[in-house]
Design a protein around this motif. Structure first.
Motif, PDB file in Angstrom:
ATOM      1  N   VAL A 168     -69.381  43.981 -42.891  1.00 37.97           N
ATOM      2  CA  VAL A 168     -69.854  42.675 -42.393  1.00 37.97           C
ATOM      3  C   VAL A 168     -69.218  41.545 -43.179  1.00 37.97           C
ATOM      4  O   VAL A 168     -68.818  40.509 -42.624  1.00 37.97           O
ATOM      5  CB  VAL A 168     -71.397  42.631 -42.462  1.00 37.97           C
ATOM      6  CG1 VAL A 168     -71.894  41.211 -42.239  1.00 37.97           C
ATOM      7  CG2 VAL A 168     -72.005  43.548 -41.425  1.00 37.97           C
ATOM      8  N   GLU A 169     -69.097  41.709 -44.500  1.00 30.96           N
ATOM      9  CA  GLU A 169     -68.445  40.664 -45.307  1.00 30.96           C
ATOM     10  C   GLU A 169     -66.983  40.490 -44.932  1.00 30.96           C
ATOM     11  O   GLU A 169     -66.478  39.369 -44.841  1.00 30.96           O
ATOM     12  CB  GLU A 169     -68.570  41.034 -46.784  1.00 30.96           C
ATOM     13  CG  GLU A 169     -69.996  40.889 -47.319  1.00 30.96           C
ATOM     14  CD  GLU A 169     -70.111  41.316 -48.773  1.00 30.96           C
ATOM     15  OE1 GLU A 169     -69.059  41.768 -49.313  1.00 30.96           O
ATOM     16  OE2 GLU A 169     -71.204  41.210 -49.349  1.00 30.96           O
ATOM     17  N   LYS A 214     -66.855  38.544 -41.761  1.00 31.49           N
ATOM     18  CA  LYS A 214     -67.141  37.122 -42.008  1.00 31.49           C
ATOM     19  C   LYS A 214     -65.917  36.407 -42.563  1.00 31.49           C
ATOM     20  O   LYS A 214     -65.619  35.278 -42.181  1.00 31.49           O
ATOM     21  CB  LYS A 214     -68.312  37.020 -42.980  1.00 31.49           C
ATOM     22  CG  LYS A 214     -69.664  37.309 -42.354  1.00 31.49           C
ATOM     23  CD  LYS A 214     -70.773  37.140 -43.382  1.00 31.49           C
ATOM     24  CE  LYS A 214     -72.132  37.434 -42.771  1.00 31.49           C
ATOM     25  NZ  LYS A 214     -73.234  37.292 -43.767  1.00 31.49           N
ATOM     26  N   LYS A 215     -65.203  37.077 -43.460  1.00 32.05           N
ATOM     27  CA  LYS A 215     -63.985  36.455 -44.003  1.00 32.05           C
ATOM     28  C   LYS A 215     -62.946  36.216 -42.916  1.00 32.05           C
ATOM     29  O   LYS A 215     -62.328  35.150 -42.848  1.00 32.05           O
ATOM     30  CB  LYS A 215     -63.407  37.357 -45.094  1.00 32.05           C
ATOM     31  CG  LYS A 215     -64.234  37.387 -46.364  1.00 32.05           C
ATOM     32  CD  LYS A 215     -63.616  38.310 -47.393  1.00 32.05           C
ATOM     33  CE  LYS A 215     -64.442  38.375 -48.666  1.00 32.05           C
ATOM     34  NZ  LYS A 215     -63.853  39.302 -49.667  1.00 32.05           N
ATOM     35  N   LEU A 244     -64.047  33.265 -40.825  1.00 32.98           N
ATOM     36  CA  LEU A 244     -63.833  32.010 -41.527  1.00 32.98           C
ATOM     37  C   LEU A 244     -62.360  31.615 -41.505  1.00 32.98           C
ATOM     38  O   LEU A 244     -62.020  30.434 -41.303  1.00 32.98           O
ATOM     39  CB  LEU A 244     -64.325  32.166 -42.970  1.00 32.98           C
ATOM     40  CG  LEU A 244     -64.211  30.933 -43.869  1.00 32.98           C
ATOM     41  CD1 LEU A 244     -65.058  29.795 -43.320  1.00 32.98           C
ATOM     42  CD2 LEU A 244     -64.657  31.284 -45.291  1.00 32.98           C
TER      43      LEU A 244
END
Length: 351
Positions: free
Chosen positions: A143-144, A147-148, A151
């Motif tokens: 998930v991280e 997200k990166k 972004l």
């Protein structure tokens, strides 16, 4: 994640050592008696503990609530206190029941397999919980990463939008400069015309028509300039709308191509895996057939060597027979003797 793996491995090793130390769950007679006495002591202690908890829940809370209203307010603010007491009561009853079962089994059979099975079940449950925690950590990491990536895409889109806004502001500034230039030119020409009219109105009436025609020409020029300015404005607006639409189209195309390329990469991975499997099958077939060919060639070579050996033996026998015939012919032995010697031998025999 590595720490959790390390702790789970240590815990599993500790459980394995405990289970190995328990052995087959059978005790000798003296240790059995001491074990039963210890179990009875634990059961008695748990019954006393369970009895005190029941009395405290039934009577103690009411009396304390009457005598100490501040404490009741604190318990109302902390509703988990009663739940904790209920859980302690349930746990104590469960442990007491378990100890009774172990005591009964020890008295009847002399073993404590129920305790060993409980330890095994708790160990398996702990391993499952550790696996769930590891899967949760891996999911959070993915998930991280997503997200990166999101972004980064938003930052790129913002940069494109800022570039388009800069171009729009530049075009607006150019439009304002053109309008100011037109206004200055029209103001200058009108002032020049009025001055020329005031100066030359009294001098020459002949040039009046010429000035009127020049004025009409200037007005037509002004209209043409205004028309050009309007067309430039419309063209700029149309170009801005086209650029916005083109940016949306490029964005959609980018997403479509990304999806298409991901699908194509997945298809290529699948084809690579299928071809790898077929290649492995072909390699196995090649090895089997190569082994068969090697065995066949070895058998063929052995048959050829055997055949050559037989031919060599046969040829050697023929050579020996030919040599022997030659010796018999040269020395006139056996059937190759002359007739006179044969007759002499026959005569000698008759005598």
């Amino acid at each position: 994640m590595e720490k959790s793996n390390y702790h789970s491995a240590n815990w599993q090793n500790n459980q394995c050592t405990i289970i190995k130390s328990l052995g087959n769950g059978r005790l000798c007679v003296p240790t059995r008696k001491s074990f039963l006495s210890a179990l009875e002591a634990c059961v008695d202690a748990l019954t006393i503990y369970h009895y005190t908890l029941n009395n405290w829940n039934c009577t103690g809370n009411g009396n304390e609530a009457r005598n100490a209203p501040d404490e009741t307010k604190e318990t109302e603010k902390n509703p988990d206190h009663s739940e904790m007491l209920c859980k302690l009561e349930c746990d104590s009853s469960y442990v007491r029941q378990l100890l009774n079962d172990v005591k009964n089994e020890m008295q009847e059979k002399g073993t404590y397999t129920a305790l060993i099975s409980l330890i095994n079940r708790t160990a398996e449950k702990e391993v499952e919980e550790n696996n769930i925690i590891l899967n949760d950590i891996a999911a959070q990491k993915t998930v991280e990463d997503l997200k990166k990536e999101l972004l980064q895409e938003t930052m790129e889109n913002e940069q494109e939008i800022s570039g388009l806004c800069k171009q729009l502001n530049k075009l607006k500034e150019e439009k304002q400069e053109i309008e100011l230039k037109i206004d200055r030119e029209t103001g200058y020409t009108s002032a020049w015309e009025t001055a020329q009219c005031e100066e030359n109105m009294k001098r020459c009436n002949i040039t009046l028509e010429y000035l009127r025609t020049s004025l009409e020409d200037i007005l037509i020029l002004k209209k043409n300039e205004c028309r050009v300015a309007r067309e430039i404005d419309a063209f700029l607006k149309q170009n801005i709308a086209f650029n916005v639409k083109a940016s949306d189209n490029w964005d959609n195309r980018y997403h479509r191509e990304m999806q298409m390329y991901t699908d194509r990469n997945n298809q290529l991975r699948e084809t690579i895996e299928s071809r790898r499997s077929t290649l492995q099958e072909l390699e196995t077939k090649f090895r089997e057939r190569q082994e068969f060919i090697d065995r066949y060639l070895a058998e063929k070579e052995a048959a050829r060597v055997l055949r050559e050996l037989e031919e060599h033996k046969k040829q050697s026998a023929i050579w020996i027979q030919a040599w022997w015939r030659g010796v018999m012919v040269r020395r006139k032995l056996g059937p190759y003797r002359p007739d006179e010697k044969k007759k002499k031998k026959t005569v000698k025999g008759k005598k």
